[in-house]
Design a protein around this motif. Sequence first.
Motif, short mmCIF file in Angstrom:
data_model
loop_
_atom_site.label_atom_id
_atom_site.label_comp_id
_atom_site.label_asym_id
_atom_site.label_seq_id
_atom_site.Cartn_x
_atom_site.Cartn_y
_atom_site.Cartn_z
N SER A 51 0.84 -1.19 0.00
CA SER A 51 0.00 0.00 0.00
C SER A 51 0.88 1.25 0.00
N LYS A 52 0.62 2.18 -0.92
CA LYS A 52 1.36 3.44 -0.98
C LYS A 52 0.87 4.36 0.12
N LYS A 53 1.82 4.98 0.82
CA LYS A 53 1.47 5.92 1.88
C LYS A 53 2.13 7.26 1.61
N VAL A 54 1.50 8.30 2.13
CA VAL A 54 2.09 9.63 2.16
C VAL A 54 2.55 9.83 3.60
N ILE A 55 3.85 9.99 3.79
CA ILE A 55 4.43 10.03 5.13
C ILE A 55 5.22 11.32 5.32
N ILE A 56 4.89 12.07 6.34
CA ILE A 56 5.64 13.27 6.72
C ILE A 56 6.64 12.86 7.78
N GLU A 73 0.12 22.44 4.43
CA GLU A 73 -0.88 22.21 3.38
C GLU A 73 -1.30 20.74 3.37
N VAL A 74 -0.36 19.85 3.52
CA VAL A 74 -0.67 18.42 3.53
C VAL A 74 -1.51 18.06 4.75
N THR A 75 -1.11 18.54 5.93
CA THR A 75 -1.85 18.16 7.15
C THR A 75 -3.21 18.82 7.23
N SER A 76 -3.33 20.06 6.78
CA SER A 76 -4.63 20.74 6.87
C SER A 76 -5.66 20.14 5.91
N HIS A 77 -5.19 19.47 4.87
CA HIS A 77 -6.09 18.78 3.94
C HIS A 77 -6.18 17.28 4.25
N ASN A 78 -5.55 16.87 5.36
CA ASN A 78 -5.57 15.48 5.82
C ASN A 78 -5.08 14.50 4.73
N LEU A 79 -3.99 14.89 4.05
CA LEU A 79 -3.44 14.08 2.97
C LEU A 79 -2.37 13.09 3.45
N ALA A 80 -1.87 13.27 4.66
CA ALA A 80 -0.82 12.38 5.17
C ALA A 80 -1.44 11.13 5.79
N THR A 121 4.93 7.94 15.93
CA THR A 121 4.23 7.73 14.67
C THR A 121 2.76 8.03 14.91
N TRP A 122 2.23 8.91 14.07
CA TRP A 122 0.84 9.31 14.13
C TRP A 122 0.19 8.87 12.83
N LYS A 123 -0.93 8.17 12.93
CA LYS A 123 -1.65 7.68 11.73
C LYS A 123 -2.94 8.45 11.55
N ARG A 124 -3.29 8.62 10.27
CA ARG A 124 -4.52 9.33 9.97
C ARG A 124 -5.70 8.59 10.57
N GLU A 159 -3.85 28.31 12.59
CA GLU A 159 -4.93 28.96 11.85
C GLU A 159 -5.53 28.04 10.78
N LEU A 160 -4.88 26.92 10.54
CA LEU A 160 -5.36 25.94 9.56
C LEU A 160 -6.01 24.77 10.31
N PRO A 161 -6.84 23.99 9.62
CA PRO A 161 -7.40 22.81 10.28
C PRO A 161 -6.30 21.87 10.77
N ALA A 162 -6.49 21.34 11.96
CA ALA A 162 -5.51 20.41 12.53
C ALA A 162 -5.58 19.07 11.81
N PRO A 163 -4.44 18.38 11.74
CA PRO A 163 -4.49 17.05 11.13
C PRO A 163 -5.34 16.11 11.98
N ARG A 164 -6.05 15.23 11.34
CA ARG A 164 -6.87 14.24 12.05
C ARG A 164 -6.04 12.96 12.16
N VAL A 165 -5.33 12.85 13.27
CA VAL A 165 -4.42 11.73 13.49
C VAL A 165 -4.58 11.19 14.89
N GLU A 166 -4.09 9.98 15.06
CA GLU A 166 -4.04 9.39 16.40
C GLU A 166 -2.68 8.74 16.58
N LEU A 167 -2.20 8.77 17.79
CA LEU A 167 -0.90 8.21 18.10
C LEU A 167 -0.91 6.71 17.89
N SER A 168 0.06 6.24 17.12
CA SER A 168 0.14 4.82 16.81
C SER A 168 1.29 4.14 17.56
N ASP A 169 2.40 4.87 17.72
CA ASP A 169 3.58 4.26 18.35
C ASP A 169 4.51 5.35 18.86
#
Length: 179
Positions: free
Chosen positions: A2-7, A124-131, A174-177, A153-163
């Motif tokens: 699976s391809k992922k976008v990772i910051i 830009e990536v996190t505010s659009h929840n692309l990661a 590591t935070w996952k969408r 001032e931008l929308p916060a990323p929607r993530v949860e702590l994974s590890d």
Amino acid sequence: MSKKVIISALVSLDGFIATSQGNSAILEENFFICQPAGIELRKPAQSEWILLGRKTFEIYREKLLKYVQEGCKIAVLTHNPLRLNETERCVYCFNRSVEQVIEILKKKSSANIWIIGGYQVINEVTSHNLADEIHLITLPLVLNEGIPLFNTELPAPRVELSDVQKYGELTYSTWKRSV
């Protein structure tokens, strides 16, 4: 696979990724001193593309050649063409939005897209929840001021702590969408 976008980002204890002048050298130096020998914390496994902004490319231009030698290609977001030398044949310039470039890279890629900055690209990536994932290396350093990891001032990323892992004085999280 699976391809992922990772910051992937270095961050101070107080949440900054650079000084007020946009300089991240103090973070880099601290990381160099604290990084564990023989462990790669920055580059996510199976990364084919590195996506970054022009300023970040200019700062890390020489260091990025290491990843090109490992088979990575580099995508630079820029409004102006770059002057590339012969060793930079795997560098591609895009004058498009981050969203458009990520879609293009996903179509061209069989592996992960690794985003290393700068802060405008990350926001830009996190505010659009692309990661799909955010990898943070938290350093034992307090800057007191600077450029924050996330623009409030931008929308916060929607993530949860994974590890979370500890390497000496470094913390690697590591935070996952989240859906």
